[in-house]
Design a protein around this motif. Structure first.
Motif, short mmCIF file in Angstrom:
data_model
loop_
_atom_site.label_atom_id
_atom_site.label_comp_id
_atom_site.label_asym_id
_atom_site.label_seq_id
_atom_site.Cartn_x
_atom_site.Cartn_y
_atom_site.Cartn_z
N TYR A 173 80.59 81.28 56.65
CA TYR A 173 81.47 80.13 56.54
C TYR A 173 82.86 80.56 56.06
O TYR A 173 83.00 81.55 55.33
N LYS A 174 83.83 79.78 56.47
CA LYS A 174 85.22 80.05 56.12
C LYS A 174 85.73 78.96 55.18
O LYS A 174 85.54 77.77 55.43
N VAL A 175 86.37 79.39 54.10
CA VAL A 175 86.97 78.46 53.13
C VAL A 175 88.49 78.54 53.28
O VAL A 175 89.06 79.63 53.25
N VAL A 176 89.13 77.39 53.43
CA VAL A 176 90.57 77.35 53.65
C VAL A 176 91.24 76.47 52.60
O VAL A 176 90.81 75.33 52.37
N LEU A 177 92.29 77.01 51.95
CA LEU A 177 93.18 76.24 51.10
C LEU A 177 94.45 75.98 51.88
O LEU A 177 95.00 76.89 52.50
N ARG A 178 94.93 74.73 51.85
CA ARG A 178 96.09 74.40 52.67
C ARG A 178 96.96 73.36 51.97
O ARG A 178 96.45 72.36 51.43
N ASP A 179 98.28 73.61 51.97
CA ASP A 179 99.23 72.59 51.54
C ASP A 179 100.22 72.37 52.67
O ASP A 179 99.96 72.76 53.81
N GLN A 180 101.35 71.77 52.39
CA GLN A 180 102.29 71.44 53.45
C GLN A 180 102.98 72.66 54.05
O GLN A 180 103.48 72.59 55.18
N SER A 181 103.00 73.76 53.32
CA SER A 181 103.78 74.91 53.80
C SER A 181 103.00 76.20 53.94
O SER A 181 103.50 77.16 54.52
N SER A 182 101.78 76.27 53.42
CA SER A 182 101.06 77.55 53.46
C SER A 182 99.55 77.31 53.48
O SER A 182 99.07 76.20 53.25
N SER A 183 98.82 78.38 53.74
CA SER A 183 97.36 78.31 53.73
C SER A 183 96.79 79.68 53.38
O SER A 183 97.42 80.73 53.62
N LEU A 184 95.60 79.67 52.81
CA LEU A 184 94.85 80.88 52.51
C LEU A 184 93.41 80.67 52.96
O LEU A 184 92.91 79.55 53.00
N GLN A 185 92.72 81.76 53.29
CA GLN A 185 91.33 81.62 53.66
C GLN A 185 90.50 82.80 53.17
O GLN A 185 91.01 83.91 53.00
N THR A 186 89.23 82.53 52.90
CA THR A 186 88.26 83.55 52.55
C THR A 186 86.94 83.14 53.18
O THR A 186 86.89 82.13 53.92
N SER A 187 85.88 83.87 52.95
CA SER A 187 84.62 83.56 53.59
C SER A 187 83.44 83.80 52.65
O SER A 187 83.56 84.49 51.65
N PHE A 188 82.30 83.19 53.00
CA PHE A 188 81.07 83.45 52.26
C PHE A 188 79.90 83.37 53.22
O PHE A 188 79.98 82.78 54.30
N LEU A 189 78.79 83.98 52.78
CA LEU A 189 77.58 83.99 53.58
C LEU A 189 76.54 83.08 52.92
O LEU A 189 76.28 83.20 51.73
N LYS A 190 75.99 82.15 53.70
CA LYS A 190 74.95 81.25 53.20
C LYS A 190 73.59 81.79 53.64
O LYS A 190 73.34 82.02 54.81
N LYS A 191 72.70 82.01 52.65
CA LYS A 191 71.36 82.51 52.95
C LYS A 191 70.38 81.34 53.12
O LYS A 191 70.59 80.28 52.60
#
Length: 232
Positions: free
Chosen positions: A214-232
């Motif tokens: 799965y991908k986790v995304v942080l987002r505001d009006q001007s930028s974004s960041l993403q990371t990931s995790f594995l669900k067992k």
């Protein structure tokens, strides 16, 4: 069944009552060790092909922010090269280290690599093994989870029921709310919430998520960041 007779240090021969009509396969304890390439008129085996790589052991651990990768390969045939590959999604891998395959002892190949490029997130590793005949095989994939409290990350990772998502200062110190979203690898939105300023971490319950990446995304009006995790 038949009883083998020693012929040399590398050969055992068997006296059979008749010439086999099918290619013999040696399979003691359900482990195929070799197969016959041909049978001559008097029923003896002309030659044997010893089956190739018998064991690939790849381990990945974390120490002081560095990924420590170690491998040990047992092979009954000559290898050409060993390449360590890395991925952030478990699908697209890139070469990060490659060496000629030189055995340290009979049929044994070992190696180590320190991966310093491990910021918060989930990383996938595998070995690509090229044999002397040019054929290629891969090891099982191993994962490494990194969670730096000052960086965007997920803990624990892999996840079973719930996880804590660490919000980096780039977002937590903002004056306005921002969005946190969780997507499957297919791009399906499974979770979304608006995060208040000065929030350093968020709990997300994932028990209903199917196993997978799965991908986790942080987002505001001007930028974004993403990371990931594995669900067992």
């Amino acid at each position: 069944s038949v009883t083998g007779n020693g012929y040399s240090s590398n050969t055992i021969f068997y006296r059979l009552s008749a010439t086999p009509t099918l290619t013999p396969v040696f399979d003691p304890n359900s482990n195929v060790l070799a197969t016959a390439t041909s049978i001559n008129s008097n029923g003896s085996l002309n030659s044997l092909i010893t089956l190739p790589v018998r064991d690939i052991n790849l381990s990945v651990t974390e120490r002081n922010g560095t990924g420590k990768i170690h491998w040990k390969i047992t092979a009954d045939e000559q290898l050409e090269s060993i390449t360590l590959e890395k991925s952030t999604d478990g699908k697209q891998f890139r070469n990060i280290y490659s060496i000629p395959a030189v055995p340290y002892s009979l049929n044994q190949y070992t190696g180590d690599y320190d991966d310093a490029e491990t910021l918060s997130g989930l990383y996938f590793y595998r070995l690509k093994i090229v044999k002397a005949d040019g054929s290629i095989m891969y090891s099982a994939i191993k994962t490494l989870s990194r969670n730096d409290p000052d960086q965007f990350g997920v803990s624990p990772n892999p996840v079973q029921r719930s996880c804590v998502i660490t919000i980096p200062a780039l977002f937590s110190h903002q004056l306005s709310p921002f969005n946190l979203s969780v997507y499957s690898v297919a791009g399906i939105l499974l979770h979304e919430e608006k995060i208040s300023p000065n929030t350093s971490s968020v709990n997300v319950y994932c028990e209903s998520f199917p196993p997978g990446l799965y991908k986790v995304v942080l987002r505001d009006q001007s930028s974004s960041l993403q990371t990931s995790f594995l669900k067992k």
